[in-house]
Design a protein around this motif. Structure first.
Motif, short mmCIF file in Angstrom:
data_model
loop_
_atom_site.label_atom_id
_atom_site.label_comp_id
_atom_site.label_asym_id
_atom_site.label_seq_id
_atom_site.Cartn_x
_atom_site.Cartn_y
_atom_site.Cartn_z
N ILE A 118 21.41 41.60 37.80
CA ILE A 118 22.32 40.72 37.43
C ILE A 118 23.51 41.42 36.89
CG2 ILE A 118 23.04 38.93 35.83
CD1 ILE A 118 20.32 37.70 35.73
N GLY A 119 23.15 42.51 36.17
CA GLY A 119 24.28 43.38 35.49
C GLY A 119 24.92 44.19 36.80
N LEU A 120 24.32 44.44 37.61
CA LEU A 120 24.97 45.13 39.06
C LEU A 120 26.01 44.12 39.53
CD1 LEU A 120 22.09 47.36 40.33
CD2 LEU A 120 24.01 48.18 39.03
N VAL A 121 25.48 42.80 39.94
CA VAL A 121 26.51 42.06 40.61
C VAL A 121 27.64 41.82 39.70
CG1 VAL A 121 26.43 39.58 41.29
CG2 VAL A 121 24.48 40.80 41.63
N LEU A 122 27.40 41.41 38.35
CA LEU A 122 28.52 41.59 37.48
C LEU A 122 29.59 42.61 37.49
CD1 LEU A 122 26.87 39.75 34.62
CD2 LEU A 122 28.14 38.59 36.19
N LEU A 123 29.03 43.85 37.40
CA LEU A 123 29.78 44.96 37.58
C LEU A 123 30.74 45.06 38.93
CD1 LEU A 123 30.72 47.67 36.40
CD2 LEU A 123 28.51 48.82 37.43
N ALA A 124 29.83 44.76 39.99
CA ALA A 124 30.63 44.55 41.20
C ALA A 124 31.65 43.81 41.31
CB ALA A 124 29.49 44.45 42.43
N TYR A 125 31.63 42.43 40.76
CA TYR A 125 32.47 41.49 40.81
C TYR A 125 33.60 41.72 39.77
CZ TYR A 125 34.71 36.80 40.02
OH TYR A 125 35.35 35.55 40.16
N ALA A 126 33.33 42.48 38.73
CA ALA A 126 34.49 42.87 37.73
C ALA A 126 35.49 44.07 38.46
CB ALA A 126 33.91 43.66 36.51
N LEU A 127 34.61 44.90 39.13
CA LEU A 127 35.40 46.05 40.10
C LEU A 127 36.10 45.44 40.85
CD1 LEU A 127 32.65 48.82 40.30
CD2 LEU A 127 34.65 48.67 38.69
N VAL A 128 35.83 44.37 41.68
CA VAL A 128 36.72 43.60 42.71
C VAL A 128 37.95 43.05 41.98
CG1 VAL A 128 36.49 41.97 44.51
CG2 VAL A 128 34.74 43.66 44.29
N THR A 129 37.58 42.36 40.97
CA THR A 129 38.70 41.67 40.48
C THR A 129 39.78 42.51 39.62
OG1 THR A 129 37.11 40.90 38.59
CG2 THR A 129 37.26 39.54 40.14
N SER A 130 39.25 43.58 39.29
CA SER A 130 40.11 44.35 38.41
C SER A 130 41.22 45.19 39.44
CB SER A 130 39.59 45.50 37.60
OG SER A 130 38.56 46.33 38.57
N ARG A 131 40.91 45.12 40.81
CA ARG A 131 41.89 45.69 41.64
C ARG A 131 43.33 44.93 41.64
NH1 ARG A 131 39.82 48.51 46.16
NH2 ARG A 131 41.49 47.35 47.45
N ALA A 132 44.37 45.70 41.88
CA ALA A 132 45.68 45.67 41.78
C ALA A 132 46.11 44.34 42.93
CB ALA A 132 46.70 46.82 41.81
N ASP A 133 45.28 44.46 44.06
CA ASP A 133 45.58 43.63 45.07
C ASP A 133 44.87 42.14 44.74
OD1 ASP A 133 43.30 44.63 45.59
OD2 ASP A 133 43.75 45.16 47.68
N ASN A 134 44.13 42.12 43.89
CA ASN A 134 43.36 40.82 43.59
C ASN A 134 44.27 39.88 43.15
OD1 ASN A 134 40.71 39.49 43.37
ND2 ASN A 134 41.44 39.19 41.27
N ASN A 135 44.18 38.51 44.08
CA ASN A 135 44.81 37.50 43.30
C ASN A 135 43.74 36.56 42.44
OD1 ASN A 135 46.24 35.12 43.10
ND2 ASN A 135 46.53 34.55 45.40
N PRO A 136 44.40 36.51 41.05
CA PRO A 136 43.33 35.76 40.32
C PRO A 136 43.19 34.36 40.48
CG PRO A 136 45.39 36.42 39.10
CD PRO A 136 45.37 37.05 40.40
N ALA A 137 44.15 33.72 41.19
CA ALA A 137 43.91 32.39 41.48
C ALA A 137 43.05 32.38 42.66
CB ALA A 137 45.27 31.88 42.18
N LEU A 138 42.70 33.04 43.32
CA LEU A 138 41.49 32.93 44.37
C LEU A 138 40.20 33.53 43.82
CD1 LEU A 138 43.39 33.93 47.47
CD2 LEU A 138 42.78 31.64 46.84
N LEU A 139 40.23 34.50 43.13
CA LEU A 139 39.08 35.31 42.53
C LEU A 139 39.32 35.65 41.05
CD1 LEU A 139 36.33 36.07 44.03
CD2 LEU A 139 37.25 38.46 44.21
N PRO A 140 39.02 34.57 40.20
CA PRO A 140 39.56 34.82 38.75
C PRO A 140 38.57 36.03 38.17
CG PRO A 140 38.02 32.96 39.24
CD PRO A 140 38.41 33.46 40.45
N PRO A 141 39.14 36.59 37.28
CA PRO A 141 38.33 37.86 36.54
C PRO A 141 37.36 37.12 35.81
CG PRO A 141 40.63 38.28 36.28
CD PRO A 141 40.55 36.95 36.99
N ILE A 142 36.17 37.86 35.06
CA ILE A 142 35.21 37.32 34.47
C ILE A 142 35.99 36.72 32.94
CG2 ILE A 142 33.35 38.01 33.23
CD1 ILE A 142 32.48 39.77 35.24
N PRO A 143 36.74 37.34 32.51
CA PRO A 143 37.42 36.92 31.11
C PRO A 143 37.93 35.51 31.18
CG PRO A 143 37.99 39.20 31.35
CD PRO A 143 37.25 38.73 32.45
#
Length: 258
Positions: free
Chosen positions: A19-44
């Protein structure tokens, strides 16, 4: 280092690691500069949506409404499945009468009943519980029948030799021997209940987790949608683990692996 190796090989640790690895991967993807938080919201943002809805009381109301529908539909559906499945799997006359009907209805997905349920019963609470009940019954009854069919003949012969009647063998031998299949049917029915819940709450439900999902979609609250998905998965996981613990306690005599 043996204690460390035993600790790292534990189910709890490995499960938490996955579970931690999945959360880490999600956090890395959502922290990218080109990520749209409206489509892929960060964990916070997802955590913030959780506390916002929790503080407003909407989350607890929705969770309570959904759990009520889940438990009621699950209880009615699995109870009927155990009674009918045991009779069908043990008594040939009942099997010849009921089994063709079950086999004819079983391939129909529960969601296909939504239009006819609305026509017959309207959009009240009964319709939503009925849909979950149908889903639980259909998947559970098959396992119960299979369990009754797989009772070892040596158990039946031994009980009959000691003078037990057909009903006594059914009650004291067949049903206990089929318990692993029955509990497996419960677990599958529980998964079916959760997968049917959202569709059931589409029937003009005024509250519930499915209602909050639709509300999130309507107002483009992606963080709320993700939060509800996580809650549904967590609730289903906890319930399934509870059934596994019950099965382990009841099946201490079984040789199956944990």
């Amino acid at each position: 280092m043996d204690w460390l190796r035993r600790l790292l090989s534990g189910r709890l640790v490995l499960g938490a690691l996955s579970i931690g690895l999945v959360l880490l991967a999600y956090a890395l993807v959502t922290s990218r500069a080109d990520n749209n938080p409206a489509l892929l919201p960060p964990i916070p943002d997802i955590i913030g949506s959780f506390f916002t809805n929790l503080g407003a009381g909407t989350l607890l109301d929705a969770l309570g409404a959904s759990l009520y529908r889940i438990f009621l539909g699950f209880f009615i559906g699995t109870t009927c499945a155990v009674i009918i499945g045991c009779l069908v799997g043990w008594y040939k006359t009942v099997e010849y009468l009921v089994d063709p009907l079950i086999e004819a209805i079983r391939p129909i997905p529960p969601l296909a009943y939504i239009p006819i349920i609305i026509i017959w019963f309207g959009i009240e609470e009964f319709s939503r519980v009925l849909l979950i009940t149908i889903a639980c019954f259909m998947v559970c009854v098959v396992n119960v029948i299979a369990g009754m069919k797989n009772v070892p003949q040596v158990y039946v012969d031994a009980a009959s030799t000691m003078g037990a009647t057909r009903f006594q063998v059914f009650r004291t031998v067949a049903v206990p021997a089929a318990t692993p299949f029955i509990i497996t049917g419960y677990r599958i029915a529980l998964a079916a209940a959760w997968t049917t819940l959202v569709a059931a709450e589409l029937i003009a439900a005024p509250s519930g987790l499915g209602f909050m999902l639709q509300e999130g979609r309507r107002y483009f609250l992606t963080d709320q949608v993700m939060m509800i998905i996580v809650i549904i998965g967590a609730c289903a996981f906890i319930m399934d683990r509870s059934f596994r613990a019950i099965q382990k306690r009841l099946m201490v005599w079984s040789e199956t692996r944990d």
